[in-house]
Design a protein around this motif. Sequence first.
Motif, PDB file in Angstrom:
ATOM      1  N   GLY A 153       0.789  -1.213   0.000  1.00 54.54           N
ATOM      2  CA  GLY A 153       0.000   0.000   0.000  1.00 54.54           C
ATOM      3  C   GLY A 153       0.826   1.269   0.000  1.00 54.54           C
ATOM      4  N   PRO A 154       0.167   2.397   0.335  1.00 50.89           N
ATOM      5  CA  PRO A 154       0.838   3.706   0.339  1.00 50.89           C
ATOM      6  C   PRO A 154       1.738   3.881   1.556  1.00 50.89           C
ATOM      7  CG  PRO A 154      -1.450   3.928   0.991  1.00 50.89           C
ATOM      8  CD  PRO A 154      -1.265   2.493   0.606  1.00 50.89           C
ATOM      9  N   GLU A 155       2.149   5.124   1.773  1.00 50.78           N
ATOM     10  CA  GLU A 155       3.109   5.439   2.839  1.00 50.78           C
ATOM     11  C   GLU A 155       2.651   4.917   4.192  1.00 50.78           C
ATOM     12  OE1 GLU A 155       5.105   9.418   4.957  1.00 50.78           O
ATOM     13  OE2 GLU A 155       3.541   9.615   3.427  1.00 50.78           O
ATOM     14  N   LEU A 156       3.628   4.418   4.965  1.00 51.58           N
ATOM     15  CA  LEU A 156       3.343   3.887   6.296  1.00 51.58           C
ATOM     16  C   LEU A 156       4.010   4.736   7.366  1.00 51.58           C
ATOM     17  CD1 LEU A 156       3.836   0.049   5.713  1.00 51.58           C
ATOM     18  CD2 LEU A 156       1.676   1.290   5.948  1.00 51.58           C
ATOM     19  N   PRO A 157       3.478   4.698   8.592  1.00 53.38           N
ATOM     20  CA  PRO A 157       4.182   5.343   9.704  1.00 53.38           C
ATOM     21  C   PRO A 157       5.554   4.711   9.917  1.00 53.38           C
ATOM     22  CG  PRO A 157       1.918   4.804  10.298  1.00 53.38           C
ATOM     23  CD  PRO A 157       2.189   4.134   8.996  1.00 53.38           C
ATOM     24  N   ALA A 158       6.369   5.371  10.722  1.00 50.79           N
ATOM     25  CA  ALA A 158       7.729   4.892  10.955  1.00 50.79           C
ATOM     26  C   ALA A 158       7.737   3.515  11.601  1.00 50.79           C
ATOM     27  CB  ALA A 158       8.490   5.883  11.839  1.00 50.79           C
ATOM     28  N   GLU A 159       6.751   3.208  12.419  1.00 49.62           N
ATOM     29  CA  GLU A 159       6.662   1.885  13.031  1.00 49.62           C
ATOM     30  C   GLU A 159       5.273   1.323  12.840  1.00 49.62           C
ATOM     31  OE1 GLU A 159       6.691  -0.346  17.373  1.00 49.62           O
ATOM     32  OE2 GLU A 159       7.508   1.692  17.219  1.00 49.62           O
ATOM     33  N   VAL A 160       5.208   0.098  12.340  1.00 49.74           N
ATOM     34  CA  VAL A 160       3.946  -0.620  12.189  1.00 49.74           C
ATOM     35  C   VAL A 160       4.133  -1.999  12.799  1.00 49.74           C
ATOM     36  CG1 VAL A 160       2.221  -1.531  10.594  1.00 49.74           C
ATOM     37  CG2 VAL A 160       3.409   0.605  10.045  1.00 49.74           C
ATOM     38  N   ARG A 161       3.228  -2.397  13.664  1.00 48.69           N
ATOM     39  CA  ARG A 161       3.316  -3.749  14.212  1.00 48.69           C
ATOM     40  C   ARG A 161       1.933  -4.385  14.254  1.00 48.69           C
ATOM     41  NH1 ARG A 161       4.189  -0.209  18.569  1.00 48.69           N
ATOM     42  NH2 ARG A 161       2.934  -0.567  20.453  1.00 48.69           N
ATOM     43  N   TYR A 162       1.945  -5.715  14.245  1.00 48.23           N
ATOM     44  CA  TYR A 162       0.720  -6.505  14.211  1.00 48.23           C
ATOM     45  C   TYR A 162       0.630  -7.326  15.479  1.00 48.23           C
ATOM     46  CZ  TYR A 162      -2.649 -10.046  12.780  1.00 48.23           C
ATOM     47  OH  TYR A 162      -3.732 -10.888  12.725  1.00 48.23           O
ATOM     48  N   GLU A 163      -0.552  -7.362  16.087  1.00 50.56           N
ATOM     49  CA  GLU A 163      -0.759  -8.136  17.297  1.00 50.56           C
ATOM     50  C   GLU A 163      -1.969  -9.046  17.116  1.00 50.56           C
ATOM     51  OE1 GLU A 163       1.030  -8.173  20.060  1.00 50.56           O
ATOM     52  OE2 GLU A 163       2.379  -6.477  19.658  1.00 50.56           O
ATOM     53  N   ALA A 164      -1.774 -10.356  17.339  1.00 47.05           N
ATOM     54  CA  ALA A 164      -2.880 -11.316  17.371  1.00 47.05           C
ATOM     55  C   ALA A 164      -3.314 -11.486  18.817  1.00 47.05           C
ATOM     56  CB  ALA A 164      -2.447 -12.649  16.772  1.00 47.05           C
ATOM     57  N   LEU A 165      -4.577 -11.260  19.101  1.00 44.64           N
ATOM     58  CA  LEU A 165      -5.085 -11.250  20.469  1.00 44.64           C
ATOM     59  C   LEU A 165      -6.030 -12.420  20.700  1.00 44.64           C
ATOM     60  CD1 LEU A 165      -6.016  -7.445  20.666  1.00 44.64           C
ATOM     61  CD2 LEU A 165      -3.790  -8.511  21.123  1.00 44.64           C
ATOM     62  N   GLU A 166      -6.133 -12.853  21.946  1.00 44.60           N
ATOM     63  CA  GLU A 166      -7.064 -13.900  22.334  1.00 44.60           C
ATOM     64  C   GLU A 166      -8.090 -13.344  23.306  1.00 44.60           C
ATOM     65  OE1 GLU A 166      -4.987 -17.280  23.815  1.00 44.60           O
ATOM     66  OE2 GLU A 166      -3.767 -17.520  22.004  1.00 44.60           O
TER      67      GLU A 166
END
Length: 330
Positions: A94-107
Motif C-alpha cells: 500500500g501507500p506510505e506507512l508510519p515509521a513503526e507498524v506492528r501486528y498483534e494477534a489477540l485472544e
Amino acid sequence: MSNGQGSRGSGGASGGAGGGPVIAAVDGSDHSLSALEWAREAALRHGTALMVAHVLPDASQLYAGRRSALHDPNEPKEYADPVGDRVRALLESGPELPAEVRYEALEGSVPEALRAVSAEQAPLMLVMGSRGRGGFAALLLGSSSRAVAGTASCPVVVVPHEGRAAEDPEGASAGRVVLGLHAAETPEDVLAFAFAEAAARGTTVQVVSAYALPPGPMTVIDSPFAVIPPEALADGADGVPAERETLRAQNERLAPLRARYPDVPVEQAVVPGDPAGRLVEASRSAALVVVGRHHPRRRSLLIGSVAHALLQHAHGPVAVVPTLHDDGAA
C-alpha cells in the motif's frame, strides 16, 4: 491474550506528539479494512506508531489452547492467521506507512481483548469499523463497536460502513472537525482531542452546543443552526437569553484551547434542544465528529444519548472520548 505473530517497521523512532500508537482493530472485513486505512492516515498525521490488532477467531484460540495443553511436538508451532497475512500484504503493497507498524494477534472476546490492549498500550486512539464480519447487514452498529466505544480507556474512533458513509468521502475527509460541547459537562479531554485532531489536519473546529428553548407557537424545529461570529457575543446582540448565555459559557470553555492552539480556526454554533440530530447532519461533511462518552461524574457504564445517536446514525467517523483525567470540568 497473546502477543502477535510478527511486526513490521520502516525505520525511525516510534511515537510522536501524542505518545502512544494509533490502534486499528481488524477482522478481515471490508469495514475493518476501511478503519485500518483511516488509522494509517491518523498515525501519519500525528507522527506516531500504528498497531494493527486482530482478535483471533474461536477456532484458532481453541487450537492454540489444545496444542499448549497436549504439548504435542508434531503439531505446528503456529496456528493459521489468514487475517494477519492479508493485513501484512495490504500494508506492504500500500501507500506510505508510519515509521513503526506492528501486528498483534489477540485472544479472548473482541471487546475484552481490545479493552485490554488499549489499557496496556495507552494509545492515542483506537480505530474500528462500525460493523464487523459477524454482524447482520441490517445493523447500523455492531455489538463489539458499541461495547468498545462505551468502555475503552482511550478515545475510540468508529468509521461507518459504506452504506452510511457520506456521498463525497474525499470531501468529508478534508472537512472540519465538529465538536459536540455541553459547556457545563463536557470534560477537557474531549476538547483537547478535537483541537489536536484539527491541528494535525490543518482544519477548523466547529463547536456545536445546545440550549433549552421553551416550546411556543412560533418555534421553528428544523431550521439550520447558525454559526455565530465573535462579535455576536457582545451585550445587546440578537438572540434569546438562553442562546446568549450558552455562547458565553461556550466561549469560557474554549478560551484555554484557543490559547493552546492559536492557529486552529474556531466556528461556534448553537442549537435549540437536543444536538444529536444536528451533529448527525454535520457528519455528512465533517472529517470527524468528536463527543464525550458520558457525563464525567455519573460513572455510568451506559454510553451517553448523544454519543449513542451518533454511533448509530453518523455519516462519517465519530470519536467517542472518555474522561481521561479528573479535571473537574463538569
